[in-house]
Design a protein around this motif. Sequence first.
Motif, PDB file in Angstrom:
ATOM      1  N   MET A   3       0.826  -1.187   0.000  1.00  0.00           N
ATOM      2  CA  MET A   3       0.000   0.000   0.000  1.00  0.00           C
ATOM      3  C   MET A   3       0.866   1.243   0.000  1.00  0.00           C
ATOM      4  SD  MET A   3      -3.009  -1.084   2.617  1.00  0.00           S
ATOM      5  CE  MET A   3      -3.658   0.569   2.633  1.00  0.00           C
ATOM      6  N   THR A   4       0.246   2.341  -0.418  1.00  0.00           N
ATOM      7  CA  THR A   4       0.957   3.610  -0.415  1.00  0.00           C
ATOM      8  C   THR A   4       1.531   3.879   0.967  1.00  0.00           C
ATOM      9  OG1 THR A   4      -0.525   4.471  -2.073  1.00  0.00           O
ATOM     10  CG2 THR A   4       0.653   6.080  -0.764  1.00  0.00           C
ATOM     11  N   VAL A  27       9.420   3.712 -11.381  1.00  0.00           N
ATOM     12  CA  VAL A  27       8.848   5.056 -11.370  1.00  0.00           C
ATOM     13  C   VAL A  27       8.242   5.311 -12.741  1.00  0.00           C
ATOM     14  CG1 VAL A  27       9.307   7.523 -11.170  1.00  0.00           C
ATOM     15  CG2 VAL A  27      10.483   5.914  -9.659  1.00  0.00           C
ATOM     16  N   ALA A  28       6.982   5.721 -12.774  1.00  0.00           N
ATOM     17  CA  ALA A  28       6.292   6.032 -14.027  1.00  0.00           C
ATOM     18  C   ALA A  28       5.977   7.509 -14.061  1.00  0.00           C
ATOM     19  CB  ALA A  28       5.009   5.215 -14.151  1.00  0.00           C
ATOM     20  N   THR A  50       6.014   4.087  -8.028  1.00  0.00           N
ATOM     21  CA  THR A  50       5.793   5.511  -7.774  1.00  0.00           C
ATOM     22  C   THR A  50       5.383   6.192  -9.074  1.00  0.00           C
ATOM     23  OG1 THR A  50       7.432   5.574  -5.997  1.00  0.00           O
ATOM     24  CG2 THR A  50       6.826   7.672  -6.990  1.00  0.00           C
ATOM     25  N   ALA A  51       4.320   6.978  -9.014  1.00  0.00           N
ATOM     26  CA  ALA A  51       3.893   7.787 -10.145  1.00  0.00           C
ATOM     27  C   ALA A  51       4.326   9.230  -9.909  1.00  0.00           C
ATOM     28  CB  ALA A  51       2.383   7.730 -10.317  1.00  0.00           C
ATOM     29  N   VAL A  52       4.957   9.827 -10.924  1.00  0.00           N
ATOM     30  CA  VAL A  52       5.325  11.242 -10.872  1.00  0.00           C
ATOM     31  C   VAL A  52       4.494  11.940 -11.950  1.00  0.00           C
ATOM     32  CG1 VAL A  52       7.175  12.926 -11.112  1.00  0.00           C
ATOM     33  CG2 VAL A  52       7.636  10.707 -10.051  1.00  0.00           C
ATOM     34  N   ALA A 205      12.943   9.439  -5.968  1.00  0.00           N
ATOM     35  CA  ALA A 205      12.353   8.209  -6.497  1.00  0.00           C
ATOM     36  C   ALA A 205      12.998   7.813  -7.820  1.00  0.00           C
ATOM     37  CB  ALA A 205      10.846   8.386  -6.669  1.00  0.00           C
ATOM     38  N   VAL A 206      13.239   8.796  -8.686  1.00  0.00           N
ATOM     39  CA  VAL A 206      13.888   8.516  -9.963  1.00  0.00           C
ATOM     40  C   VAL A 206      15.309   8.023  -9.751  1.00  0.00           C
ATOM     41  CG1 VAL A 206      14.735   9.582 -12.100  1.00  0.00           C
ATOM     42  CG2 VAL A 206      12.431  10.105 -11.276  1.00  0.00           C
ATOM     43  N   LEU A 207      16.023   8.647  -8.842  1.00  0.00           N
ATOM     44  CA  LEU A 207      17.401   8.252  -8.581  1.00  0.00           C
ATOM     45  C   LEU A 207      17.491   6.853  -7.977  1.00  0.00           C
ATOM     46  CD1 LEU A 207      18.818  11.598  -7.138  1.00  0.00           C
ATOM     47  CD2 LEU A 207      19.233  10.639  -9.417  1.00  0.00           C
ATOM     48  N   ASP A 208      16.486   6.457  -7.212  1.00  0.00           N
ATOM     49  CA  ASP A 208      16.506   5.165  -6.533  1.00  0.00           C
ATOM     50  C   ASP A 208      15.934   4.026  -7.374  1.00  0.00           C
ATOM     51  OD1 ASP A 208      17.603   6.313  -4.299  1.00  0.00           O
ATOM     52  OD2 ASP A 208      15.727   6.413  -3.164  1.00  0.00           O
TER      53      ASP A 208
END
Length: 340
Positions: A3-4, A27-28, A50-52, A205-208
């Motif tokens: 869950m979130t 990440v999307a 994760t959605a950005v 999030a993108v870096l990870d």
Amino acid sequence: MIMTGRRQRRTGRTGTGRGRGVPPKVVALGGGHGLAASLAALRRITGDLTAVVTVADDGGSSGRLRSEMGVLPPGDLRKALAALCGDDEWGRTWSRVVQHRFVSGGDLHGHAVGNLLIVALWEQLNDEVAALEWVGRLLGAHGRVLPMSAVPLDLHAVVRGHDPAEPDAVSTVKGQAAVALTPGEVLEVMLEPADPPAVPEAVQAVLDADWVVLGPGSWFSSVIPHLLVPELADALMTTRARRVLTLNLAPQPGETDGFSPQRHLEVLGRHAPKLTIDVVLADEAAVPDRGSLEEAALRLGGAVELAPVAAPDGPRHDPELLAAAYDRIFRMRGRIGPWR
């Protein structure tokens, strides 16, 4: 699925070092229905998602709330949260509720329930990221939703032939809603402010990530804007994650009328010359010239993956087929798997 708000600790090298049985950290990036389609697929194959989301919408319920209350436009964030809802009764019910729009003769007409819920929590918590976490927990969302920037953005497009009477004239179209439907040829898009701050959690999030997925979606108004936020663009270019670019099933009336699949890659490259892509995913029926697409992908550093990802009942991505395509890419492109 997780869950979130529940985050797994990473071990090993970012990118290709995750072991057997460990779900990929994905990440999307995008907005609107395109991002929702990608999330509905990705939540089926990973619990670490994760959605950005772009925050330049200025039309409809989002535009009204943004104008009246000075908040980030919540609509694309709402769609992402709805797409992350599960397929059980709880998930289906809450997905319908947050997407529900009021029909009335008054001020509530056209407002989506989820938009009002998100804005209410923003006011209560004074923290956009925390508020979205709370909405995700309520919905039982299988992932996390973040805005790409901490401030509302305005999208501007340089368009040739916006006025059909002057097909060679170049002018500027302002606003995401106008850009999405503009006649003429979009040459370039820009954000106002020009150097908006990224949400730190989105950058991290993108870096990870192990994988970053960009697209599908409205090319100029949902996909490319992520590349115009400096901190986020830097993260996309420096992350050790592998990058997947998912193409649309057909050109979008207005924004990309007449665009070939390879032209989508060319305009992306013009807006972010230093960005490299590992895999370009496209529906096999939507690519009339595979050789030209492969050449365009190679210029971005990537390879083409063709798969049947379109739904049989219309021009939309089928979540199960798209999930299968992502799963195959994640497992076969230098990964140790399967994760299931």
